[in-house]
Each structure stands twice: as C-alpha cells, then as structure tokens.
Write a protein that holds these residues in place. Structure first.
Motif, mmCIF file in Angstrom:
data_model
loop_
_atom_site.group_PDB
_atom_site.id
_atom_site.type_symbol
_atom_site.label_atom_id
_atom_site.label_comp_id
_atom_site.label_asym_id
_atom_site.label_seq_id
_atom_site.Cartn_x
_atom_site.Cartn_y
_atom_site.Cartn_z
ATOM 1 N N VAL A 1 34.885 -15.794 -29.965
ATOM 2 C CA VAL A 1 34.374 -15.118 -31.163
ATOM 3 C C VAL A 1 34.582 -13.603 -31.026
ATOM 4 O O VAL A 1 35.284 -12.979 -31.824
ATOM 5 N N HIS A 2 33.964 -12.994 -30.034
ATOM 6 C CA HIS A 2 34.046 -11.541 -29.801
ATOM 7 C C HIS A 2 33.787 -11.290 -28.309
ATOM 8 O O HIS A 2 32.758 -10.711 -27.946
ATOM 9 N N PRO A 3 34.737 -11.743 -27.479
ATOM 10 C CA PRO A 3 34.490 -11.754 -26.031
ATOM 11 C C PRO A 3 34.402 -10.377 -25.390
ATOM 12 O O PRO A 3 35.072 -9.435 -25.821
ATOM 13 N N ARG A 4 33.570 -10.318 -24.366
ATOM 14 C CA ARG A 4 33.419 -9.109 -23.550
ATOM 15 C C ARG A 4 33.573 -9.520 -22.096
ATOM 16 O O ARG A 4 33.448 -10.713 -21.768
ATOM 17 N N ALA B 1 17.701 -17.950 1.614
ATOM 18 C CA ALA B 1 18.739 -17.724 0.597
ATOM 19 C C ALA B 1 20.079 -17.436 1.281
ATOM 20 O O ALA B 1 21.105 -18.043 0.944
ATOM 21 N N ILE B 2 20.056 -16.546 2.249
ATOM 22 C CA ILE B 2 21.301 -16.174 2.944
ATOM 23 C C ILE B 2 21.887 -17.392 3.669
ATOM 24 O O ILE B 2 23.099 -17.637 3.625
ATOM 25 N N ALA B 3 21.002 -18.181 4.281
ATOM 26 C CA ALA B 3 21.469 -19.333 5.059
ATOM 27 C C ALA B 3 22.093 -20.417 4.183
ATOM 28 O O ALA B 3 22.852 -21.263 4.677
ATOM 29 N N ALA B 4 21.787 -20.404 2.884
ATOM 30 C CA ALA B 4 22.317 -21.455 1.997
ATOM 31 C C ALA B 4 23.706 -21.124 1.462
ATOM 32 O O ALA B 4 24.342 -21.947 0.803
ATOM 33 N N VAL B 5 24.187 -19.896 1.732
ATOM 34 C CA VAL B 5 25.453 -19.450 1.130
ATOM 35 C C VAL B 5 26.614 -19.576 2.103
ATOM 36 O O VAL B 5 26.508 -19.188 3.270
ATOM 37 N N ALA B 6 27.729 -20.076 1.598
ATOM 38 C CA ALA B 6 28.955 -20.077 2.403
ATOM 39 C C ALA B 6 29.766 -18.815 2.125
ATOM 40 O O ALA B 6 30.137 -18.107 3.045
ATOM 41 N N TRP B 7 30.043 -18.569 0.837
ATOM 42 C CA TRP B 7 30.989 -17.515 0.476
ATOM 43 C C TRP B 7 30.403 -16.517 -0.519
ATOM 44 O O TRP B 7 29.606 -16.881 -1.376
ATOM 45 N N VAL B 8 30.904 -15.291 -0.405
ATOM 46 C CA VAL B 8 30.596 -14.268 -1.409
ATOM 47 C C VAL B 8 31.939 -13.766 -1.954
ATOM 48 O O VAL B 8 32.921 -13.715 -1.214
ATOM 49 N N MET B 9 31.956 -13.435 -3.213
ATOM 50 C CA MET B 9 33.217 -13.093 -3.879
ATOM 51 C C MET B 9 33.022 -12.022 -4.945
ATOM 52 O O MET B 9 31.969 -11.987 -5.584
ATOM 53 N N PRO B 10 34.085 -11.229 -5.211
ATOM 54 C CA PRO B 10 34.067 -10.413 -6.418
ATOM 55 C C PRO B 10 34.288 -11.364 -7.597
ATOM 56 O O PRO B 10 34.951 -12.390 -7.437
ATOM 57 N N ALA B 11 33.733 -11.038 -8.747
ATOM 58 C CA ALA B 11 33.880 -11.942 -9.894
ATOM 59 C C ALA B 11 33.911 -11.147 -11.191
ATOM 60 O O ALA B 11 33.494 -9.984 -11.239
ATOM 61 N N LEU B 12 34.446 -11.792 -12.216
ATOM 62 C CA LEU B 12 34.381 -11.250 -13.572
ATOM 63 C C LEU B 12 33.755 -12.327 -14.431
ATOM 64 O O LEU B 12 34.063 -13.514 -14.262
ATOM 65 N N GLU B 13 32.865 -11.939 -15.324
ATOM 66 C CA GLU B 13 32.377 -12.923 -16.288
ATOM 67 C C GLU B 13 32.856 -12.530 -17.676
ATOM 68 O O GLU B 13 32.742 -11.362 -18.079
ATOM 69 N N VAL B 14 33.410 -13.495 -18.396
ATOM 70 C CA VAL B 14 33.731 -13.297 -19.809
ATOM 71 C C VAL B 14 32.557 -13.892 -20.581
ATOM 72 O O VAL B 14 32.215 -15.068 -20.401
ATOM 73 N N ILE B 15 31.904 -13.068 -21.366
ATOM 74 C CA ILE B 15 30.780 -13.546 -22.177
ATOM 75 C C ILE B 15 31.182 -13.497 -23.638
ATOM 76 O O ILE B 15 32.001 -12.661 -24.040
ATOM 77 N N ASP B 16 30.611 -14.404 -24.426
ATOM 78 C CA ASP B 16 30.975 -14.481 -25.841
ATOM 79 C C ASP B 16 29.799 -15.067 -26.604
ATOM 80 O O ASP B 16 29.656 -16.283 -26.689
ATOM 81 N N SER B 17 28.958 -14.209 -27.128
ATOM 82 C CA SER B 17 27.808 -14.726 -27.871
ATOM 83 C C SER B 17 28.297 -15.514 -29.079
ATOM 84 O O SER B 17 29.241 -15.107 -29.748
ATOM 85 N N ARG B 18 27.627 -16.628 -29.327
ATOM 86 C CA ARG B 18 27.959 -17.408 -30.517
ATOM 87 C C ARG B 18 27.197 -16.893 -31.731
ATOM 88 O O ARG B 18 27.259 -17.449 -32.829
ATOM 89 N N TYR B 19 26.451 -15.796 -31.555
ATOM 90 C CA TYR B 19 25.696 -15.223 -32.681
ATOM 91 C C TYR B 19 26.454 -14.064 -33.310
ATOM 92 O O TYR B 19 27.137 -13.301 -32.619
#
Ligand code: OOG
Ligand code: MG
Length: 261
Positions: free
Chosen positions: A95-98, A120-138
């Motif tokens: 619709v109008h992604p960011r 919390a730390i003990a439950a994690v295997a990997w950490v990563m850089p990430a991008l999120e594309v968000i797109d409100s349906r409103y």
C-alpha cells in the motif's frame, strides 16, 4: 465480528489497498485486536504460510514519536514475509511501504513468560542486522494502538543479514552500543544506535517473552525475533537500493523495482 475484521485486514494486505481504521468502525478492545491479529494470521497459515517468529514494535522513542503511539506492540512473522538480502521487491504489492533498521535474533531454546537477562541471552543462537518493511493497511498510515495491533503491527517483510554467534559477540562488544545506519542508494537516510531499542536489544527478548506470554504464546527454538526499529521509518521509492549496517554485525539490503524519480 472479529473474524470479519480479520478478513478485512487480510484482504487489504493481499490486494494492497488501504482500509478505514477498525476503531472508527466499532469499539474494540486490545484483547479483541490481538485476537483479530491471530485470526488474520490463521488465514495466512490456512493458505500455506508458516510462522517464522515474532516482532516487537515501538521499542524506540524515534518510532513512538513518528507514529504517535507509545505502548509496546508485538506481531507475528511468516515465511511469506521473508525478503532475502539482495532481493528486489515490487512496490505494487504494498500500500505505502516504509523501511526501518533493526536488530534481529534467532533462538535455539524456548523463551516464555518472565525471564531474566541471563535466560534471555542463553536462549539465543544468532544475532543479525535486519531491515523491516512495514506497510500499514490503514489509510494514510494512521492508526491507534489498538488498530495497529489488529493489523499485525504493519508487518509485511523482513530481511536478515549475516548471523553472528551472540555469546561470542557479547564477549567482545557491547550489543547496546552499536551504531546503526540505513542508506538509500548509498546515502544515509536514518542513523541511530542499538541503545535506542529498549536501551539494549536484549531487553527486546525479555519483553517479547513477557508480552507473548500474556496471550498464551512463546518464543520457540528456530524463531526469529525482530527487536524493533532504532530510527524512524522511511518511505520506499521505486528504483532505490536500501541497505543497513549495524556496527560489528554487518550489512543487509534489498532493491526496489522501477525507475528512480
Ligand atoms: C508499526 C510497527 C512498529 C517498530 O519497529 O517499531 C515497528 C508501524 O510503525 O507501522 O515495527
Ligand atoms: Mg519494526
């Protein structure tokens, strides 16, 4: 009624067309909104999508201020939202992604309810850089806290960068003090620090376990957790090349189909 609202939001996402905020159509509670979210994702799973994890939203002041919503929210991720680093996306599917720069985790142990930082730390295997594309349906990308929860927190796509072993990384560096830069065609469009994410992205794991637990959900081995954006989100334009670099963790990115203006 909740089923109907779930179908409306699911349809809006499929057809890439905006709808009116649900709260302007009928009084709904936060619990209703999480149920609408669950039902809409159930629709996607009924079509063959698979859950891959969860995301948190509004974990940074920058995002809270941009959207005028200050309460933490969480949503569900599916395999259809995966954008492989280097892929091209087509704006006609949105619709109008960011896009916004994030830190992500992949767990190798379950994490549920009230947990300590060490758990919390003990439950994690990997950490990563990430991008999120968000797109409100409103319409106009405007919503209340309740509306955005029902709309699965605007989730539509995510990119994960190279995986780093969390424990080895934390032995050498402070995960809460990393620079984060998002670029469009090589030019910085958003800059922040990992400390913007709940002061320390590890807190996102603790908060996710707690928030999910309130609705009978939990993080499972293999799940992805998007910790939330460190900066405000930026609207995507045709032809752009988007990348994000998190200090010490590396780079991920994607391009947008089409001619640049
Ligand atoms: C809601 C999603 C917020 C984040 O990282 O803070 C979010 C939105 O801004 O549309 O994903
Ligand atoms: Mg986000």
């Amino acid at each position: 009624m909740l089923e109907q609202f779930a179908a409306v939001l699911d349809g809006a996402a499929k057809q890439a067309c905006a709808v009116r905020q649900l709260s302007q159509q009928s009084p709904i509670t936060l619990d209703d909104a999480y149920e609408i979210q669950r039902l809409s994702i159930e629709q996607r799973c009924a079509r063959g999508e698979r859950l891959t994890g969860f995301k948190l939203g509004f974990t940074s002041k920058a995002k809270q201020e941009q959207m005028g919503v200050s309460d933490l929210i969480w949503g569900r991720l599916t395999d259809a939202m995966v954008i492989h680093s280097g892929d091209e996306i087509d704006l006609s599917h949105y619709v109008h992604p960011r896009v916004e720069p994030e830190v992500a985790f992949i767990l190798d142990k379950p994490l549920a309810g009230d947990v300590s930082r060490e758990q919390a730390i003990a439950a994690v295997a990997w950490v990563m850089p990430a991008l999120e594309v968000i797109d409100s349906r409103y319409r106009d990308f405007k919503f209340s806290h309740i509306d955005v929860v029902a709309d699965n927190c605007s989730s539509t796509g995510y990119v994960l960068g190279p995986k780093t072993d969390l424990l080895s990384f934390m032995a050498e560096r402070d995960l809460a003090d990393l620079s984060m830069v998002m670029t469009a065609d090589g030019e910085p469009v958003a800059q922040g620090r990992s400390s913007a994410i709940l002061e320390d992205p590890i807190n996102a794991l603790i908060e996710a376990a707690r928030c999910l637990g309130e609705y009978g959900e939990s993080l499972k081995p293999g799940d992805v957790l998007l910790a939330g954006a460190a900066t405000a989100a930026v609207a995507l334009q045709p032809g752009q090349r988007i990348a994000t670099k998190v200090q010490g963790l590396g780079v991920c990115g994607f391009s947008v189909k089409g001619q640049q203006a």
